[in-house]
Every structure is written in C-alpha cells, then in structure tokens.
Design a protein around this motif. Structure first.
Motif, PDB file in Angstrom:
ATOM      1  N   LYS A   1       0.814  -1.221   0.000  1.00 27.80           N
ATOM      2  CA  LYS A   1       0.000   0.000   0.000  1.00 27.80           C
ATOM      3  C   LYS A   1       0.845   1.267   0.000  1.00 27.80           C
ATOM      4  CE  LYS A   1      -2.608  -0.668   3.584  1.00 27.80           C
ATOM      5  NZ  LYS A   1      -3.573  -0.605   4.663  1.00 27.80           N
ATOM      6  N   GLU A   2       2.002   1.236   0.633  1.00 27.54           N
ATOM      7  CA  GLU A   2       2.769   2.451   0.905  1.00 27.54           C
ATOM      8  C   GLU A   2       4.115   2.543   0.192  1.00 27.54           C
ATOM      9  OE1 GLU A   2       1.330   4.776   2.545  1.00 27.54           O
ATOM     10  OE2 GLU A   2      -0.297   3.717   3.543  1.00 27.54           O
ATOM     11  N   TRP A   3       4.416   1.638  -0.725  1.00 26.55           N
ATOM     12  CA  TRP A   3       5.727   1.638  -1.371  1.00 26.55           C
ATOM     13  C   TRP A   3       6.036   2.985  -2.010  1.00 26.55           C
ATOM     14  CZ3 TRP A   3       6.218   2.930  -6.398  1.00 26.55           C
ATOM     15  CH2 TRP A   3       5.093   2.787  -7.225  1.00 26.55           C
ATOM     16  N   ASN A   4       5.016   3.622  -2.607  1.00 26.42           N
ATOM     17  CA  ASN A   4       5.293   4.885  -3.292  1.00 26.42           C
ATOM     18  C   ASN A   4       5.629   6.012  -2.318  1.00 26.42           C
ATOM     19  OD1 ASN A   4       2.625   4.752  -2.502  1.00 26.42           O
ATOM     20  ND2 ASN A   4       1.813   5.706  -4.328  1.00 26.42           N
ATOM     21  N   LYS A   5       5.050   5.988  -1.109  1.00 25.81           N
ATOM     22  CA  LYS A   5       5.428   6.977  -0.093  1.00 25.81           C
ATOM     23  C   LYS A   5       6.865   6.748   0.369  1.00 25.81           C
ATOM     24  CE  LYS A   5       0.869   7.886   1.823  1.00 25.81           C
ATOM     25  NZ  LYS A   5      -0.015   7.625   2.957  1.00 25.81           N
ATOM     26  N   ILE A   6       7.207   5.491   0.554  1.00 29.54           N
ATOM     27  CA  ILE A   6       8.572   5.165   0.971  1.00 29.54           C
ATOM     28  C   ILE A   6       9.556   5.578  -0.118  1.00 29.54           C
ATOM     29  CG2 ILE A   6      10.155   3.297   1.605  1.00 29.54           C
ATOM     30  CD1 ILE A   6       7.680   1.829   2.752  1.00 29.54           C
ATOM     31  N   LEU A   7       9.198   5.336  -1.376  1.00 31.10           N
ATOM     32  CA  LEU A   7      10.068   5.711  -2.488  1.00 31.10           C
ATOM     33  C   LEU A   7      10.233   7.227  -2.567  1.00 31.10           C
ATOM     34  CD1 LEU A   7      11.748   4.523  -4.801  1.00 31.10           C
ATOM     35  CD2 LEU A   7       9.720   4.720  -6.256  1.00 31.10           C
ATOM     36  N   GLU A   8       9.172   7.968  -2.291  1.00 32.69           N
ATOM     37  CA  GLU A   8       9.266   9.433  -2.291  1.00 32.69           C
ATOM     38  C   GLU A   8      10.197   9.923  -1.179  1.00 32.69           C
ATOM     39  OE1 GLU A   8       8.417  12.160  -4.192  1.00 32.69           O
ATOM     40  OE2 GLU A   8       8.013  10.531  -5.583  1.00 32.69           O
ATOM     41  N   ILE A   9      10.088   9.315  -0.006  1.00 35.46           N
ATOM     42  CA  ILE A   9      10.965   9.691   1.115  1.00 35.46           C
ATOM     43  C   ILE A   9      12.406   9.314   0.783  1.00 35.46           C
ATOM     44  CG2 ILE A   9      11.552   9.190   3.526  1.00 35.46           C
ATOM     45  CD1 ILE A   9       8.475   8.842   3.979  1.00 35.46           C
ATOM     46  N   GLU A  10      12.599   8.108   0.264  1.00 39.34           N
ATOM     47  CA  GLU A  10      13.930   7.603  -0.065  1.00 39.34           C
ATOM     48  C   GLU A  10      14.531   8.355  -1.254  1.00 39.34           C
ATOM     49  OE1 GLU A  10      17.361   5.828  -1.183  1.00 39.34           O
ATOM     50  OE2 GLU A  10      16.472   5.915   0.781  1.00 39.34           O
ATOM     51  N   ASN A  11      13.737   8.551  -2.288  1.00 45.57           N
ATOM     52  CA  ASN A  11      14.120   9.292  -3.492  1.00 45.57           C
ATOM     53  C   ASN A  11      15.276   8.647  -4.263  1.00 45.57           C
ATOM     54  OD1 ASN A  11      13.360  11.386  -5.191  1.00 45.57           O
ATOM     55  ND2 ASN A  11      15.027  12.686  -4.483  1.00 45.57           N
ATOM     56  N   ASP A  12      15.414   7.334  -4.148  1.00 46.85           N
ATOM     57  CA  ASP A  12      16.450   6.626  -4.890  1.00 46.85           C
ATOM     58  C   ASP A  12      16.072   5.154  -5.005  1.00 46.85           C
ATOM     59  OD1 ASP A  12      18.755   6.058  -6.296  1.00 46.85           O
ATOM     60  OD2 ASP A  12      20.124   6.409  -4.642  1.00 46.85           O
ATOM     61  N   ASP A  13      16.759   4.285  -4.293  1.00 47.69           N
ATOM     62  CA  ASP A  13      16.555   2.834  -4.392  1.00 47.69           C
ATOM     63  C   ASP A  13      15.993   2.257  -3.100  1.00 47.69           C
ATOM     64  OD1 ASP A  13      17.985   3.251  -6.702  1.00 47.69           O
ATOM     65  OD2 ASP A  13      19.698   2.022  -6.135  1.00 47.69           O
ATOM     66  N   ILE A  14      15.044   1.330  -3.255  1.00 48.59           N
ATOM     67  CA  ILE A  14      14.567   0.507  -2.148  1.00 48.59           C
ATOM     68  C   ILE A  14      14.855  -0.941  -2.519  1.00 48.59           C
ATOM     69  CG2 ILE A  14      12.597  -0.270  -0.775  1.00 48.59           C
ATOM     70  CD1 ILE A  14      11.146   2.301  -1.568  1.00 48.59           C
ATOM     71  N   PHE A  15      15.625  -1.614  -1.701  1.00 49.89           N
ATOM     72  CA  PHE A  15      15.845  -3.038  -1.883  1.00 49.89           C
ATOM     73  C   PHE A  15      14.832  -3.777  -1.026  1.00 49.89           C
ATOM     74  CE2 PHE A  15      19.769  -1.356  -3.374  1.00 49.89           C
ATOM     75  CZ  PHE A  15      20.298  -2.294  -4.248  1.00 49.89           C
ATOM     76  N   CYS A  16      14.136  -4.741  -1.627  1.00 54.19           N
ATOM     77  CA  CYS A  16      13.134  -5.544  -0.929  1.00 54.19           C
ATOM     78  C   CYS A  16      13.660  -6.974  -0.856  1.00 54.19           C
ATOM     79  CB  CYS A  16      11.813  -5.527  -1.689  1.00 54.19           C
ATOM     80  SG  CYS A  16      11.149  -3.887  -1.965  1.00 54.19           S
TER      81      CYS A  16
END
Length: 169
Positions: free
Chosen positions: A113-128
């Motif tokens: 549900k929230e991946w896009n919010k996390i990506l906006e905060i991170e503003n680069d790469d998220i490793f899952c």
C-alpha cells in the motif's frame, strides 16, 4: 595511532552516522501511516543478513529488469505484489539506499500500500529482501530514457531489478 585504534574510531563514526540516518528516516515517516509500523532490525542483524544476500545481477545482459513510468502506479504495484507473493512470511525486509543504516522489517500488505510513499521519502533505491532466502528486488526512482523509447525523451521512471530469473517469472 595504531591500526586497531583507527579501526575502532572508524567503526564508531560509522555507527554514529547510521544512527543519524535512522533517526532522520524515522522523523520523515512520523506523520505517515508507516509510523510505529516499521521495525529496525539493528545493525548487526542487518549486516549479517545483507552479507548473505545475492550479488547485484548483470541486469541488462540477463534482462532482469522492467522500466515503468513512475505515474503507472498500478503496473508497478502489480510487479511488487508478484514478488511479495513469493515470500512465505507476512513481512519483508527493506533497505533504503539514501538512509543506509540497515534493514527495516515491514508487513507485506503495508509495503504494497505504501511503497510509493517510501520511495518518495527515499528518493532513490529501495531493496526488498525475502527474509527467508537470499533474493531481492530493487525499486529505483530515476529520471531516464526508457529503453526502446528513447525518442520520447527522459521521464521519471521506476526501474525494478530482480536478483535472479526465478523471482522475475
């Protein structure tokens, strides 16, 4: 100054920097639905887990990636959901490139549900990461040309990279 003392000072500086990055991230999520729903694994456990994870693949040669325009949230979510369904637990580990303090544990349903919010905060790469295996996907926000559509110019895209073919299919 002997080598042992230099190493201890470097380790202490790295620990201070990691704590600062953790605190900065937690401040940024304090006003979101993620507040108090993400667990920090700690530095030792994070480092041990990441040391066992798969190496970064040769994604272009092995065709282990998808490029999707960032505004196509449904398609990105579909790809993330496909990976999350392969994870046998109800949670996953995530690593944030700009906040590289270690791993966070988050429920799969919340991340979806929230991946896009996390990506906006991170503003680069998220490793899952799959917490029971060594595989991962990387969700990267970048302004690039989409391969095969270079004539359309640069766009904000989400590039999803898979650590291996098995999790991509």
């Amino acid at each position: 100054m002997n080598e042992s003392l230099k190493n201890r000072i470097a380790e202490k500086r790295w620990e201070i920097e990691r704590n600062e990055k953790l605190n900065s991230f937690m401040e940024k999520i304090s006003s979101t639905n993620l507040n108090n729903k993400i667990e920090n694994l700690g530095f030792v456990e994070s480092d041990e887990f990441q040391a066992k994870s798969e190496e970064w693949p040769n994604k272009y040669a092995e065709n282990l990636y998808f490029q999707i325009e960032l505004n196509n949230v449904e398609e990105i979510s579909k790809r993330i959901k496909n990976y999350l369904e392969k994870i046998e637990t109800d949670y996953l580990y995530i690593f944030l490139m700009n906040f590289n303090f270690g791993l966070l544990k988050i429920k799969k349903s919340l991340f979806l549900k929230e991946w896009n919010k996390i990506l906006e905060i991170e503003n680069d790469d998220i490793f899952c990461f799959n917490p029971l295996k060594t595989d991962f996907i990387c969700i990267e926000k970048t302004e690039e040309y989409i391969i095969g559509k270079e004539n359309e110019g640069q766009k904000w895209i989400c590039e999803i990279t898979y650590s291996n073919k098995n999790i991509m299919n």
